[in-house]
Each structure stands twice: as C-alpha cells, then as structure tokens.
Design a protein around this motif. Structure first.
Motif, PDB file in Angstrom:
ATOM      1  N   MET A 262      -4.772   0.170  -5.958  1.00 54.40           N
ATOM      2  CA  MET A 262      -3.984   0.846  -6.986  1.00 54.40           C
ATOM      3  C   MET A 262      -2.955   1.780  -6.362  1.00 54.40           C
ATOM      4  SD  MET A 262      -4.784  -0.315  -9.914  1.00 54.40           S
ATOM      5  CE  MET A 262      -3.823   0.877 -10.841  1.00 54.40           C
ATOM      6  N   ALA A 263      -3.368   2.500  -5.320  1.00 58.20           N
ATOM      7  CA  ALA A 263      -2.431   3.400  -4.638  1.00 58.20           C
ATOM      8  C   ALA A 263      -1.281   2.610  -4.023  1.00 58.20           C
ATOM      9  CB  ALA A 263      -3.165   4.201  -3.569  1.00 58.20           C
ATOM     10  N   ALA A 264      -1.608   1.488  -3.396  1.00 58.80           N
ATOM     11  CA  ALA A 264      -0.568   0.670  -2.767  1.00 58.80           C
ATOM     12  C   ALA A 264       0.398   0.116  -3.803  1.00 58.80           C
ATOM     13  CB  ALA A 264      -1.221  -0.461  -1.974  1.00 58.80           C
ATOM     14  N   ALA A 265      -0.140  -0.325  -4.943  1.00 56.12           N
ATOM     15  CA  ALA A 265       0.724  -0.873  -5.991  1.00 56.12           C
ATOM     16  C   ALA A 265       1.660   0.205  -6.533  1.00 56.12           C
ATOM     17  CB  ALA A 265      -0.120  -1.463  -7.114  1.00 56.12           C
ATOM     18  N   ARG A 266       1.135   1.401  -6.731  1.00 57.20           N
ATOM     19  CA  ARG A 266       1.978   2.490  -7.240  1.00 57.20           C
ATOM     20  C   ARG A 266       2.974   2.964  -6.188  1.00 57.20           C
ATOM     21  NH1 ARG A 266      -2.683   5.843 -10.640  1.00 57.20           N
ATOM     22  NH2 ARG A 266      -2.992   4.201 -12.203  1.00 57.20           N
ATOM     23  N   ASP A 267       2.681   2.677  -4.933  1.00 51.98           N
ATOM     24  CA  ASP A 267       3.612   2.984  -3.853  1.00 51.98           C
ATOM     25  C   ASP A 267       4.560   1.814  -3.600  1.00 51.98           C
ATOM     26  OD1 ASP A 267       4.376   5.065  -2.084  1.00 51.98           O
ATOM     27  OD2 ASP A 267       3.458   4.013  -0.387  1.00 51.98           O
ATOM     28  N   GLU A 268       4.471   0.785  -4.461  1.00 53.01           N
ATOM     29  CA  GLU A 268       5.310  -0.417  -4.381  1.00 53.01           C
ATOM     30  C   GLU A 268       5.157  -1.132  -3.043  1.00 53.01           C
ATOM     31  OE1 GLU A 268       9.133   1.479  -5.680  1.00 53.01           O
ATOM     32  OE2 GLU A 268       8.907   0.067  -7.350  1.00 53.01           O
ATOM     33  N   ASP A 269       3.943  -1.168  -2.544  1.00 54.23           N
ATOM     34  CA  ASP A 269       3.621  -1.813  -1.278  1.00 54.23           C
ATOM     35  C   ASP A 269       2.812  -3.081  -1.581  1.00 54.23           C
ATOM     36  OD1 ASP A 269       2.693  -2.613   1.207  1.00 54.23           O
ATOM     37  OD2 ASP A 269       2.230  -0.575   1.890  1.00 54.23           O
ATOM     38  N   ARG A 270       3.521  -4.184  -1.780  1.00 54.33           N
ATOM     39  CA  ARG A 270       2.858  -5.433  -2.158  1.00 54.33           C
ATOM     40  C   ARG A 270       1.921  -5.948  -1.071  1.00 54.33           C
ATOM     41  NH1 ARG A 270       4.690  -8.411  -6.490  1.00 54.33           N
ATOM     42  NH2 ARG A 270       6.390  -7.404  -7.666  1.00 54.33           N
ATOM     43  N   GLU A 271       2.337  -5.828   0.164  1.00 55.54           N
ATOM     44  CA  GLU A 271       1.512  -6.349   1.261  1.00 55.54           C
ATOM     45  C   GLU A 271       0.167  -5.632   1.322  1.00 55.54           C
ATOM     46  OE1 GLU A 271       1.701  -7.011   6.127  1.00 55.54           O
ATOM     47  OE2 GLU A 271       3.444  -6.229   5.033  1.00 55.54           O
ATOM     48  N   ALA A 272       0.200  -4.307   1.253  1.00 56.34           N
ATOM     49  CA  ALA A 272      -1.053  -3.548   1.296  1.00 56.34           C
ATOM     50  C   ALA A 272      -1.899  -3.827   0.053  1.00 56.34           C
ATOM     51  CB  ALA A 272      -0.761  -2.059   1.416  1.00 56.34           C
ATOM     52  N   THR A 273      -1.244  -3.985  -1.097  1.00 61.05           N
ATOM     53  CA  THR A 273      -1.982  -4.292  -2.324  1.00 61.05           C
ATOM     54  C   THR A 273      -2.759  -5.586  -2.167  1.00 61.05           C
ATOM     55  OG1 THR A 273      -0.312  -3.185  -3.685  1.00 61.05           O
ATOM     56  CG2 THR A 273      -1.802  -4.695  -4.807  1.00 61.05           C
ATOM     57  N   ARG A 274      -2.094  -6.618  -1.659  1.00 57.82           N
ATOM     58  CA  ARG A 274      -2.771  -7.910  -1.463  1.00 57.82           C
ATOM     59  C   ARG A 274      -3.901  -7.791  -0.445  1.00 57.82           C
ATOM     60  NH1 ARG A 274       2.617  -9.977  -1.813  1.00 57.82           N
ATOM     61  NH2 ARG A 274       2.808  -9.854   0.458  1.00 57.82           N
ATOM     62  N   ALA A 275      -3.650  -7.057   0.637  1.00 59.09           N
ATOM     63  CA  ALA A 275      -4.666  -6.921   1.690  1.00 59.09           C
ATOM     64  C   ALA A 275      -5.890  -6.175   1.171  1.00 59.09           C
ATOM     65  CB  ALA A 275      -4.071  -6.196   2.896  1.00 59.09           C
ATOM     66  N   PHE A 276      -5.667  -5.105   0.421  1.00 60.25           N
ATOM     67  CA  PHE A 276      -6.793  -4.323  -0.093  1.00 60.25           C
ATOM     68  C   PHE A 276      -7.589  -5.119  -1.123  1.00 60.25           C
ATOM     69  CE2 PHE A 276      -4.610   0.054   0.753  1.00 60.25           C
ATOM     70  CZ  PHE A 276      -4.812  -0.126   2.111  1.00 60.25           C
ATOM     71  N   LEU A 277      -6.898  -5.860  -1.983  1.00 67.08           N
ATOM     72  CA  LEU A 277      -7.614  -6.685  -2.953  1.00 67.08           C
ATOM     73  C   LEU A 277      -8.420  -7.784  -2.263  1.00 67.08           C
ATOM     74  CD1 LEU A 277      -4.980  -7.056  -5.818  1.00 67.08           C
ATOM     75  CD2 LEU A 277      -7.165  -5.840  -5.945  1.00 67.08           C
ATOM     76  N   ALA A 278      -7.870  -8.326  -1.193  1.00 69.44           N
ATOM     77  CA  ALA A 278      -8.603  -9.363  -0.445  1.00 69.44           C
ATOM     78  C   ALA A 278      -9.895  -8.794   0.140  1.00 69.44           C
ATOM     79  CB  ALA A 278      -7.713  -9.929   0.658  1.00 69.44           C
ATOM     80  N   GLU A 279      -9.826  -7.573   0.667  1.00 71.60           N
ATOM     81  CA  GLU A 279     -11.035  -6.929   1.197  1.00 71.60           C
ATOM     82  C   GLU A 279     -12.052  -6.685   0.084  1.00 71.60           C
ATOM     83  OE1 GLU A 279     -11.999  -6.276   4.172  1.00 71.60           O
ATOM     84  OE2 GLU A 279     -10.195  -6.524   5.389  1.00 71.60           O
ATOM     85  N   ALA A 280     -11.557  -6.261  -1.070  1.00 70.89           N
ATOM     86  CA  ALA A 280     -12.459  -6.041  -2.198  1.00 70.89           C
ATOM     87  C   ALA A 280     -13.113  -7.350  -2.633  1.00 70.89           C
ATOM     88  CB  ALA A 280     -11.699  -5.407  -3.361  1.00 70.89           C
TER      89      ALA A 280
END
Length: 407
Positions: A262-280
C-alpha cells in the motif's frame, strides 16, 4: 485550522490552505508538477482528487499534514459501549509521563492483574477492532494501558519480559484503532512506543507484529517512502526464521508486505508494489488458507483485497472494478470486509458508476457503521456524489449524508 474547513471537499480544502499561505494557483500547480488549469478544476471539484499520492504532494507543497486535506476530525460519539470518556482519555493514557518516568516505580498501586487476564483483555480489544466496534475498545484501552504498565513495573525476570510483550501488544491494539478513527499522529506515538516495549521483551513474534504496526502508522501519516523502507528492513530482520516459520510468523510477515505494498502504491512505485505483493502471495501460499493468526486476518483473500486497493492507488481503476466486486470476503473479519467494500465503492465512483458505488458503501455501512462513519473516504465520496447531483440528492444519499454529519 481544521475546524474552519468543515464540510469542504478535498479540493476546496486545498484552495483554503493555498489562500492562507498567500500562494497563487500558478505557484502551487508548479510545485506539484501540474497545470494551473488542472489545479483550478481540482479546487472547484471539476476534477476529483482521488489518489493519495496526489493529495500528499499537495499537502507537502502547502506545508500541512495529509490529515489536514483528507478529513475533519470528528467528535467521537458517546454510546453505551464508549461511555463519556473517549479519545481524550486514550490520549491521556498514552502520553501520561508517569508511565515512563523512573518515579513511576515509587507510585503505590494495587496488585496488578495477571498476565493471563491482561492477554484475555487484549484479545477482547482485538475482537472489537475486527468487529469494527471501536467505541468499546476505546473505552477499555486507557485502563488496560495503565494495568499493563503496572505489570511490567512490578515484574521480575522472565515475568517482566512477558509483561513487556503484553505491554507492546496493548499499544499495538491502541495504534490500530486510532488509525481507523483518523488519529494518525497519536497512532504513530502508540506504535513507536509499542515497538520499544516489544524489543525489550525479546519476543520475536511480538516484535515482528509491532514492526508491521509501525509500518501502518507511517502509512497513515503519509510517510510512504519511510513505510516502504521499513518493510524492507523488517523483512530482512525476520527472514532468517522464514524457512521454519510458524503460521503466526508467516501471517505477520505476509501482512507486513501488504502494508508495504500500500505504501509503495501511494508512492507511485509500481515495481515495489508488485514485488511486495509477490512476497505476500508467497507467504499466503505457504499458509494455504485464510486465517487469523496474531489477529492479522491474513491469507489469499486478504492479498487479493490489497491487489484491488493498490490498483486503485495506482490509477488502475478498471482492474479494481473487474476484480473487487467478485471477491468473496464473507469468511474474513468485519473490518476487512467493510474496508474492501469502501474500496469497491471508491473504484465504482472513479468510473462514474455512482449508483453502484452508493450500494457498495451502504453495504459496508450495514455491517460496520462505526468504521464507515470514521473513515475519510466515506465522507469524501458522499460529498462528491452530492455535488454531482443536478437536483436534490435521493433519499438514500441524503440519509447517508445525515448519518455522516455532512450538512
């Protein structure tokens, strides 16, 4: 200042604070990388400010908090469950210097409750949180904080370490509820204090749980980059135990990454958003089912809920509309179900499907009225729908506005 902006939309608040700063539209638009025409339309509600990343950039440029633009602090209503001592009493308990002073050891108190009784009381608070019954939790937390501090003061050896862990959990519960009712600054204090006690306890699981709590507090305060970094740092700290991780640790670890996403998405960081969701997703797959270890409500469904929520934050609203309404959240706690309902309402609203959005919001309110009443999104969505109406709003919308205290 906030009291003077009651019942304004986010765009109107931007205009109000901009004028207070003596700033022209040209200057503010330039600071956030937008055109003057865009800002003018946003301030006049011809463009809806619906992405937190954009709102945060405006808050930074105006030198105000994210909360100043998002929502008015609302009077916490007295109920039979809350009594007449609410947020101020909880604030007083969290900021009571006597709890932190060395002189506290000299204060004469009655025999503290057993750690078993304290743990049982904390579980009741978490049940209230997940049931979106915030009034009850806010009523009992001030006393519970004092009792947990007393137990930690008088304990010795392993008993003291266990008491410190309990104390960390009390602050975690307080921070989580404060975040839900819009008290982000106080939630941050509670989360940080809870992490300190958790570390002193030496309990890895409690410490991990408080790390995700601090991540949520950073997220609530609009500190997205810091929340992303803490996600990475906390994951590195926990990673040695992952090969033989218990379901409890897997749940906390996975939930930490959901907050980071959520933090990555709100920071408009698509790469980190995808990586964090993959870990989850990896943790959810190992867990194998929806569960509620350590009060996380973690599992595959919660990961999907966050996929929808992050899609909205990143502007992928059609993805959210396609996926969100079809998710079966019936097996999750009420808090999760209602929060997803708010996200679905938001996604529908972004696609100008106001009737569907209102239905989703009313369904969320039906199961979690306190949660919907205290969430900034409920108020902002309702105000935007009223402003879209060419005539008088319909009965359902007008009734909702009255329940949300929108004049």
């Amino acid at each position: 200042m906030r009291g003077m902006t009651s019942n304004l939309s986010i765009g109107q608040r931007v205009a109000w604070y901009r004028r207070r700063r003596g700033m022209s539209q040209d200057v503010l638009a330039g600071l956030v990388g937008r055109t003057t025409d865009w800002l003018s339309k946003a301030e006049n509600d011809r463009i809806t400010l619906d992405r937190l990343s954009v709102i945060k950039s405006l808050a930074n440029a105006l030198d105000v908090s994210l909360g100043d633009l998002l929502a008015e602090p609302q009077l916490f209503e007295w109920t039979d469950e809350s009594g007449d001592r609410t947020i101020p009493a909880l604030r007083a308990a969290i900021t009571d210097y006597r709890q932190l002073s060395p002189m506290a050891e000299l204060i004469v108190n009655a025999e503290p409750p057993s750690l078993t009784a304290l743990t049982s009381a904390i579980d009741e608070v978490w049940r209230a949180y997940q049931g979106a019954k915030y009034s009850y939790a806010i009523r009992v937390l001030p006393g519970l904080i004092g009792e947990a501090h007393h137990a930690a003061r008088v304990g010795a050896g392993d008993t003291r370490l266990s008491a410190l862990g309990v104390l960390g959990q009390v602050y975690h519960a307080a921070a989580s509820i404060l975040t839900k009712v819009g008290e982000a600054d106080l939630a941050w204090i509670a989360a940080e204090r809870g992490l300190t006690f958790a570390r002193e306890s030496g309990d890895q699981l409690i410490t991990a749980s408080l790390l995700r709590c601090v991540t949520h507090a950073l997220l609530a305060n609009g500190r997205y980059a810091a929340a992303k970094q803490l996600t990475v740092d906390a994951a590195e700290l926990l990673s040695p135990g992952l090969p033989l991780a218990t379901p409890e640790l897997l749940s906390v670890y996975g939930t930490l990454y959901l907050a980071g996403a959520m933090a990555a998405a709100r920071d408009e960081d698509r790469e980190a958003t995808r990586a964090f969701l993959a870990e989850a997703w990896e943790s959810a797959a190992r867990l194998g089912r929806d569960a509620n270890y350590v009060w996380t409500a973690f599992g595959p469904t919660n990961v999907r809920i966050h996929e929808v929520a992050t899609a909205i934050e990143l502007g992928d609203t059609q993805v959210a509309v396609n996926v969100g309404p079809r998710l079966d959240t019936s097996g999750l706690p009420i808090e999760r179900r209602a929060r997803h309902g708010l996200a679905v309402a938001h996604a529908y609203s972004l696609r100008n499907r106001t009737d569907d959005a209102l239905t989703a919001l009313l369904e969320a309110e039906a199961i979690a009225p306190e949660q919907v009443r205290h969430h900034y999104l409920s108020r902002q969505l309702t105000m935007s729908w009223i402003r879209r109406q060419k005539g008088k709003p319909g009965f359902q919308l007008a009734s909702l506005a009255r329940r949300l205290n929108i004049v």
